[in-house]
Design a protein around this motif. Sequence first.
Motif, PDB file in Angstrom:
ATOM      1  N   ASN A  55       0.809  -1.203   0.000  1.00  0.00           N
ATOM      2  CA  ASN A  55       0.000   0.000   0.000  1.00  0.00           C
ATOM      3  C   ASN A  55       0.851   1.266   0.000  1.00  0.00           C
ATOM      4  N   SER A  56       2.156   1.111  -0.119  1.00  0.00           N
ATOM      5  CA  SER A  56       3.044   2.264  -0.179  1.00  0.00           C
ATOM      6  C   SER A  56       3.377   2.576  -1.630  1.00  0.00           C
ATOM      7  N   CYS A  57       3.336   3.847  -1.949  1.00  0.00           N
ATOM      8  CA  CYS A  57       3.776   4.299  -3.273  1.00  0.00           C
ATOM      9  C   CYS A  57       5.257   4.633  -3.163  1.00  0.00           C
ATOM     10  N   LEU A  58       6.045   4.115  -4.063  1.00  0.00           N
ATOM     11  CA  LEU A  58       7.486   4.320  -4.004  1.00  0.00           C
ATOM     12  C   LEU A  58       7.947   5.509  -4.843  1.00  0.00           C
TER      13      LEU A  58
ATOM     14  N   THR B  38       7.356  -0.538 -15.286  1.00  0.00           N
ATOM     15  CA  THR B  38       8.265  -0.147 -14.210  1.00  0.00           C
ATOM     16  C   THR B  38       7.595   0.840 -13.255  1.00  0.00           C
ATOM     17  N   PHE B  39       6.968   1.860 -13.806  1.00  0.00           N
ATOM     18  CA  PHE B  39       6.308   2.850 -12.945  1.00  0.00           C
ATOM     19  C   PHE B  39       5.063   2.285 -12.286  1.00  0.00           C
ATOM     20  N   GLU B  40       4.371   1.382 -12.958  1.00  0.00           N
ATOM     21  CA  GLU B  40       3.195   0.759 -12.344  1.00  0.00           C
ATOM     22  C   GLU B  40       3.598  -0.014 -11.084  1.00  0.00           C
ATOM     23  N   LEU B  41       4.739  -0.661 -11.126  1.00  0.00           N
ATOM     24  CA  LEU B  41       5.208  -1.425  -9.965  1.00  0.00           C
ATOM     25  C   LEU B  41       5.562  -0.524  -8.784  1.00  0.00           C
ATOM     26  N   LEU B  42       5.771   0.764  -9.037  1.00  0.00           N
ATOM     27  CA  LEU B  42       6.113   1.702  -7.976  1.00  0.00           C
ATOM     28  C   LEU B  42       4.887   2.330  -7.318  1.00  0.00           C
ATOM     29  N   LEU B  43       3.715   2.138  -7.927  1.00  0.00           N
ATOM     30  CA  LEU B  43       2.476   2.680  -7.362  1.00  0.00           C
ATOM     31  C   LEU B  43       1.969   1.787  -6.239  1.00  0.00           C
ATOM     32  N   SER B  44       1.208   2.372  -5.325  1.00  0.00           N
ATOM     33  CA  SER B  44       0.610   1.535  -4.276  1.00  0.00           C
ATOM     34  C   SER B  44      -0.515   0.708  -4.893  1.00  0.00           C
ATOM     35  N   VAL B  45      -0.740  -0.461  -4.372  1.00  0.00           N
ATOM     36  CA  VAL B  45      -1.796  -1.334  -4.872  1.00  0.00           C
ATOM     37  C   VAL B  45      -3.152  -0.660  -4.714  1.00  0.00           C
ATOM     38  N   ASP B  46      -3.405  -0.049  -3.570  1.00  0.00           N
ATOM     39  CA  ASP B  46      -4.690   0.609  -3.334  1.00  0.00           C
ATOM     40  C   ASP B  46      -4.873   1.865  -4.178  1.00  0.00           C
ATOM     41  N   GLY B  47      -3.796   2.572  -4.436  1.00  0.00           N
ATOM     42  CA  GLY B  47      -3.885   3.817  -5.176  1.00  0.00           C
ATOM     43  C   GLY B  47      -3.958   3.654  -6.679  1.00  0.00           C
ATOM     44  N   ASN B  48      -3.472   2.537  -7.190  1.00  0.00           N
ATOM     45  CA  ASN B  48      -3.403   2.315  -8.629  1.00  0.00           C
ATOM     46  C   ASN B  48      -4.788   2.009  -9.186  1.00  0.00           C
ATOM     47  N   VAL B  49      -5.285   2.873 -10.078  1.00  0.00           N
ATOM     48  CA  VAL B  49      -6.618   2.670 -10.630  1.00  0.00           C
ATOM     49  C   VAL B  49      -6.583   2.090 -12.043  1.00  0.00           C
ATOM     50  N   SER B  50      -5.426   1.662 -12.493  1.00  0.00           N
ATOM     51  CA  SER B  50      -5.327   1.033 -13.815  1.00  0.00           C
ATOM     52  C   SER B  50      -5.230  -0.471 -13.647  1.00  0.00           C
ATOM     53  N   LYS B  51      -6.025  -1.163 -14.401  1.00  0.00           N
ATOM     54  CA  LYS B  51      -5.962  -2.623 -14.357  1.00  0.00           C
ATOM     55  C   LYS B  51      -5.474  -3.187 -15.684  1.00  0.00           C
TER      56      LYS B  51
ATOM     57  N   TYR C  25      -0.325   9.851 -13.806  1.00  0.00           N
ATOM     58  CA  TYR C  25      -1.386  10.751 -13.366  1.00  0.00           C
ATOM     59  C   TYR C  25      -1.288  10.907 -11.852  1.00  0.00           C
ATOM     60  N   TYR C  26      -1.413  12.162 -11.408  1.00  0.00           N
ATOM     61  CA  TYR C  26      -1.332  12.527 -10.000  1.00  0.00           C
ATOM     62  C   TYR C  26      -2.644  13.186  -9.581  1.00  0.00           C
ATOM     63  N   ASP C  27      -3.225  12.703  -8.488  1.00  0.00           N
ATOM     64  CA  ASP C  27      -4.458  13.265  -7.935  1.00  0.00           C
ATOM     65  C   ASP C  27      -4.074  14.381  -6.966  1.00  0.00           C
ATOM     66  N   ARG C  28      -4.329  15.619  -7.366  1.00  0.00           N
ATOM     67  CA  ARG C  28      -3.972  16.785  -6.534  1.00  0.00           C
ATOM     68  C   ARG C  28      -4.747  16.818  -5.219  1.00  0.00           C
ATOM     69  N   LYS C  29      -6.006  16.408  -5.235  1.00  0.00           N
ATOM     70  CA  LYS C  29      -6.843  16.485  -4.033  1.00  0.00           C
ATOM     71  C   LYS C  29      -6.416  15.458  -2.978  1.00  0.00           C
ATOM     72  N   ARG C  30      -6.058  14.269  -3.434  1.00  0.00           N
ATOM     73  CA  ARG C  30      -5.678  13.189  -2.516  1.00  0.00           C
ATOM     74  C   ARG C  30      -4.171  13.088  -2.335  1.00  0.00           C
ATOM     75  N   ALA C  31      -3.420  13.884  -3.095  1.00  0.00           N
ATOM     76  CA  ALA C  31      -1.952  13.923  -3.024  1.00  0.00           C
ATOM     77  C   ALA C  31      -1.335  12.539  -3.207  1.00  0.00           C
ATOM     78  N   THR C  32      -1.721  11.891  -4.333  1.00  0.00           N
ATOM     79  CA  THR C  32      -1.187  10.555  -4.588  1.00  0.00           C
ATOM     80  C   THR C  32      -1.114  10.275  -6.088  1.00  0.00           C
ATOM     81  N   TRP C  33      -0.149   9.457  -6.453  1.00  0.00           N
ATOM     82  CA  TRP C  33      -0.054   8.970  -7.829  1.00  0.00           C
ATOM     83  C   TRP C  33      -1.097   7.882  -8.011  1.00  0.00           C
ATOM     84  N   ILE C  34      -1.798   7.873  -9.157  1.00  0.00           N
ATOM     85  CA  ILE C  34      -2.886   6.907  -9.308  1.00  0.00           C
ATOM     86  C   ILE C  34      -2.793   6.040 -10.565  1.00  0.00           C
ATOM     87  N   ARG C  35      -1.898   6.385 -11.493  1.00  0.00           N
ATOM     88  CA  ARG C  35      -1.861   5.599 -12.733  1.00  0.00           C
ATOM     89  C   ARG C  35      -0.584   5.878 -13.502  1.00  0.00           C
TER      90      ARG C  35
END
Length: 191
Positions: free
Chosen positions: A6-9, A159-172, A34-44
Amino acid sequence: ECTDVNSCLLRLPFGGVFKLMSNDLKGLEGCYLYYDRKRATWIRSGKTSGAANASFDYRHNTHKSNAAKIPEMEKHKFYQCYPTRGVENLGGQKGYFEDLDMYCALAFDRASNLEDFCPKEEDDSLFVWSNETMKSLTRYSGTMKDKQLNMVAYLWELTFELLLSVDGNVSKSPGYETFGLRVNPKKRQRS
């Protein structure tokens, strides 16, 4: 410091690590985030390469259009989680498409010399293109250079997908779809 799935690297987009998509980058190809400004997290993470109109700008405009369409929301978690503000949606959203910023992760300019990516000789390459890989690429349409650049962009996306958190990643999207990699939907549902 410990991390888990659940950690974004990836670092937050401040300090110049990634460049916000701007006019000087919009015509390039490669990997974007893609970065979500409101939630301050990378999402895709995603890639754009190969098609005649492939560019970061074209891909962003496609995502923007799809985020307003129910059929696309039914097929893609990204659009369900981040629909366009003011349109009917399926629920389960995390924010709105308008809250997202597109950043350039890695890019190349098709108009420039790309011999380092797609060389004639293996010793001149940033990437190793084995005989087996080159042979397998001949099964697909397009120039060898286009296929190699597609593979490079897919590698960057993965490579970048592997660095995203599992919960935060909205791409399948599994990536490498163009080259035959498919995820078994029955197995995906079980996991």
